[in-house]
Design an enzyme around this catalytic site. Structure first.
Site, PDB file in Angstrom:
ATOM      1  N   PHE A  84       0.862  -1.186   0.000  1.00 28.41           N
ATOM      2  CA  PHE A  84       0.000   0.000   0.000  1.00 28.41           C
ATOM      3  C   PHE A  84       0.893   1.229   0.000  1.00 28.41           C
ATOM      4  O   PHE A  84       1.758   1.379   0.851  1.00 28.41           O
ATOM      5  CB  PHE A  84      -0.917   0.030   1.223  1.00 28.41           C
ATOM      6  CG  PHE A  84      -1.802   1.246   1.228  1.00 28.41           C
ATOM      7  CD1 PHE A  84      -2.929   1.302   0.422  1.00 28.41           C
ATOM      8  CD2 PHE A  84      -1.491   2.358   2.014  1.00 28.41           C
ATOM      9  CE1 PHE A  84      -3.733   2.437   0.398  1.00 28.41           C
ATOM     10  CE2 PHE A  84      -2.300   3.492   1.983  1.00 28.41           C
ATOM     11  CZ  PHE A  84      -3.430   3.530   1.181  1.00 28.41           C
ATOM     12  N   ASP A 142       9.188   2.427   1.649  1.00 28.04           N
ATOM     13  CA  ASP A 142       8.015   3.165   2.127  1.00 28.04           C
ATOM     14  C   ASP A 142       7.927   2.923   3.624  1.00 28.04           C
ATOM     15  O   ASP A 142       7.481   1.866   4.070  1.00 28.04           O
ATOM     16  CB  ASP A 142       6.756   2.661   1.405  1.00 28.04           C
ATOM     17  CG  ASP A 142       5.492   3.392   1.867  1.00 28.04           C
ATOM     18  OD1 ASP A 142       5.545   4.047   2.930  1.00 28.04           O
ATOM     19  OD2 ASP A 142       4.462   3.295   1.177  1.00 28.04           O
ATOM     20  N   LYS A 195       2.913  10.083   8.164  1.00 26.80           N
ATOM     21  CA  LYS A 195       2.198   9.619   9.368  1.00 26.80           C
ATOM     22  C   LYS A 195       2.913  10.023  10.668  1.00 26.80           C
ATOM     23  O   LYS A 195       2.884  11.178  11.044  1.00 26.80           O
ATOM     24  CB  LYS A 195       1.950   8.114   9.302  1.00 26.80           C
ATOM     25  CG  LYS A 195       0.955   7.733   8.193  1.00 26.80           C
ATOM     26  CD  LYS A 195       0.299   6.377   8.380  1.00 26.80           C
ATOM     27  CE  LYS A 195      -0.883   6.202   7.451  1.00 26.80           C
ATOM     28  NZ  LYS A 195      -0.661   5.335   6.313  1.00 26.80           N
TER      29      LYS A 195
HETATM   30  C1  LIG Z   1      -0.793   5.635   4.861  1.00 29.97           C
HETATM   31  C2  LIG Z   1       0.241   5.132   3.953  1.00 29.97           C
HETATM   32  C3  LIG Z   1       0.563   5.802   2.762  1.00 29.97           C
HETATM   33  C4  LIG Z   1      -0.194   7.014   2.289  1.00 29.97           C
HETATM   34  O1  LIG Z   1      -0.106   8.071   3.185  1.00 29.97           O
HETATM   35  P1  LIG Z   1      -1.168   9.280   3.092  1.00 29.97           P
HETATM   36  O2  LIG Z   1      -0.659  10.267   4.101  1.00 29.97           O
HETATM   37  O3  LIG Z   1      -2.501   8.690   3.455  1.00 29.97           O
HETATM   38  O4  LIG Z   1      -1.142   9.783   1.706  1.00 29.97           O
HETATM   39  C5  LIG Z   1       1.595   5.313   1.991  1.00 29.97           C
HETATM   40  N1  LIG Z   1       2.278   4.221   2.361  1.00 29.97           N
HETATM   41  C6  LIG Z   1       2.000   3.542   3.498  1.00 29.97           C
HETATM   42  C7  LIG Z   1       2.804   2.353   3.863  1.00 29.97           C
HETATM   43  C8  LIG Z   1       0.968   3.968   4.328  1.00 29.97           C
HETATM   44  O5  LIG Z   1       0.669   3.296   5.423  1.00 29.97           O
END
Ligand SMILES: *Cc1c(COP(=O)(O)O)cnc(C)c1O
Length: 400
Positions: free
Chosen positions: A132, A217, A247
């Site tokens: 994701f 990521d 985050k």
């Molecule tokens: C939440 C998340 C995203 C996207 O972040 P947003 O601030 O919602 O755009 C991307 N990668 C990972 C692993 C995430 O958990």
């Protein structure tokens, strides 16, 4: 119920509304108290209403809110230096407002690197099943989850999706079109699956051999959540070329960053990228305060200690409820359980008993509390989960 307001109906929130937060707890208007074990999905790492971040924001609010990157941004320079001092690979930082934007910047950086090095045909980004990376056009295509792509027109070219943990498939998929491998060191959304440390290391080796870039990521698993400042640091010799964070690094204030080596970011010169709010003084005031706190050795030790305790407690829950709990998942305080009963139902039961949790792919109950929780908070959560699991025993088994 979801249709009585003017918001897009993309979310289906429960009726409870939280009007106040304190540490690991959220409160409704009439004073009902909830133990928050999801923290805005791995975001509020210092808990709710932490004076450290509250004061940082208030002080900056009295000075200047916004000027944009067309003027000097001292807070951004300070925070970029902190990231670069803390991470051996890190030399350049681009600030964003969200995780998806940090990933977009990471992917643009990787393609530009190859373009500038005489390999414009290297634009493919390899990702793995369960990934994701966000909800923009490029990031849903990077993630490759058919549920998130459906209905939004043709898929974008340039993304290759592989099974999780299949080294042979990976070796085969790499070609002279490959620009980068993009991977979460711990998959969040996909079901709290950590990539083994040896896999991270072999990804690094493979990228070096093939001349392609490794992108992590760490939007969900970073920011000290696993007990290291960033999750990949559990593995030796497995540093990325580029890393996206968001985050937790903002502690609840919207911000993210794309962090890269000088070589990888060399092509990102004036005109190639931008963001109106990137490096915004309010976000940077909070981001600096968060970093100073979560990077302290004693803070990281606390996360390790409390997450070990949580793991023990979860293990006994699993032993107690073999017909409900299938498998423990995650790393540190990005954790959860794959269940044999529907995770969404169990999550609802938890809410009724005063515990806020989340769910993720693979029928997992997802828990990502503030990193400041104590063993008492863990005991309280486990007590509630025990009640839920007793009730869940009478549910039908989950059918994938
Ligand atoms: C939440 C998340 C995203 C996207 O972040 P947003 O601030 O919602 O755009 C991307 N990668 C990972 C692993 C995430 O958990």
């Amino acid at each position: 119920m979801a249709h009585d307001d003017n918001l897009y109906d993309c979310y289906k929130p429960p009726a409870q509304e939280f009007v106040r937060g304190e540490g690991a707890y959220l409160y409704t208007e009439n004073g009902d108290k909830y133990l928050d074990f999801i923290a805005g999905i791995s975001v509020n790492c210092l808990g709710h209403g932490n004076p450290i971040t509250v004061n940082a924001l208030k002080e900056q609010a009295d000075k200047v809110w916004h000027v944009s990157g067309m003027f000097q941004l001292t807070g951004a320079k300070q925070l970029a230096k902190k990231y670069c001092d803390a991470l051996p690979f890190a030399e350049k930082v681009f600030f964003t407002n969200s995780g998806a934007e940090a990933i977009e910047c990471a992917m643009k950086t990787a393609r530009k690197y190859h373009y500038d090095n005489g390999n414009p045909q290297r634009y493919e980004i390899i990702t793995f099943q369960g990934a994701f990376h966000g909800r923009t056009f490029a990031t849903i295509n990077a993630g490759g989850n058919p549920k998130y792509l459906k209905g939004f027109g043709p898929n974008l070219p340039g993304f290759v999706h592989l099974p999780f943990g299949d080294h042979d498939a990976l070796k085969e998929a790499i070609s002279d079109k490959t620009a980068a491998i993009l991977v979460e060191p711990v998959q969040g959304e996909g079901g709290l699956r950590p990539l083994p440390e040896v896999c991270l290391r072999s990804l690094r080796e493979l990228c070096d051999e093939e001349g392609i870039l490794l992108i992590y990521d760490e939007v969900q698993c970073g920011a000290s959540r696993t007990g290291k400042l960033f999750a990949h640091q559990w593995a030796e010799n497995a540093e990325p070329d580029i890393m996206a964070v968001a985050k937790g690094v903002g502690g609840g204030f919207p911000m993210g960053a794309c962090i890269a080596t000088k070589a990888a970011a060399a092509g990102m010169v004036p005109g190639t990228h931008g963001s109106t709010y990137g490096g915004n003084p309010l976000a940077m005031a909070v981001g600096n305060a968060v970093f100073d706190e979560i990077s302290k050795p004693e803070f990281l030790q606390h996360v390790v200690k409390v997450s070990n305790f949580l793991k023990q407690q979860f293990e006994s829950l699993k032993d107690e409820f073999p017909d409900v709990v299938d498998e423990l998942r995650g790393k540190g305080l990005l954790c959860g359980m794959k269940l044999k009963k529907p995770a969404l139902d169990v999550r609802k039961m938890a809410l009724e008993h005063g515990l806020l949790g989340g769910s993720a792919g693979d029928n997992t109950l997802r828990l990502a509390p503030a990193l400041i929780i104590t063993e008492d908070h863990v005991r309280e959560a486990v007590g509630i989960l025990r009640k839920c699991f007793k009730e869940a025993q009478s549910l039908d088994d989950f059918e994938g």
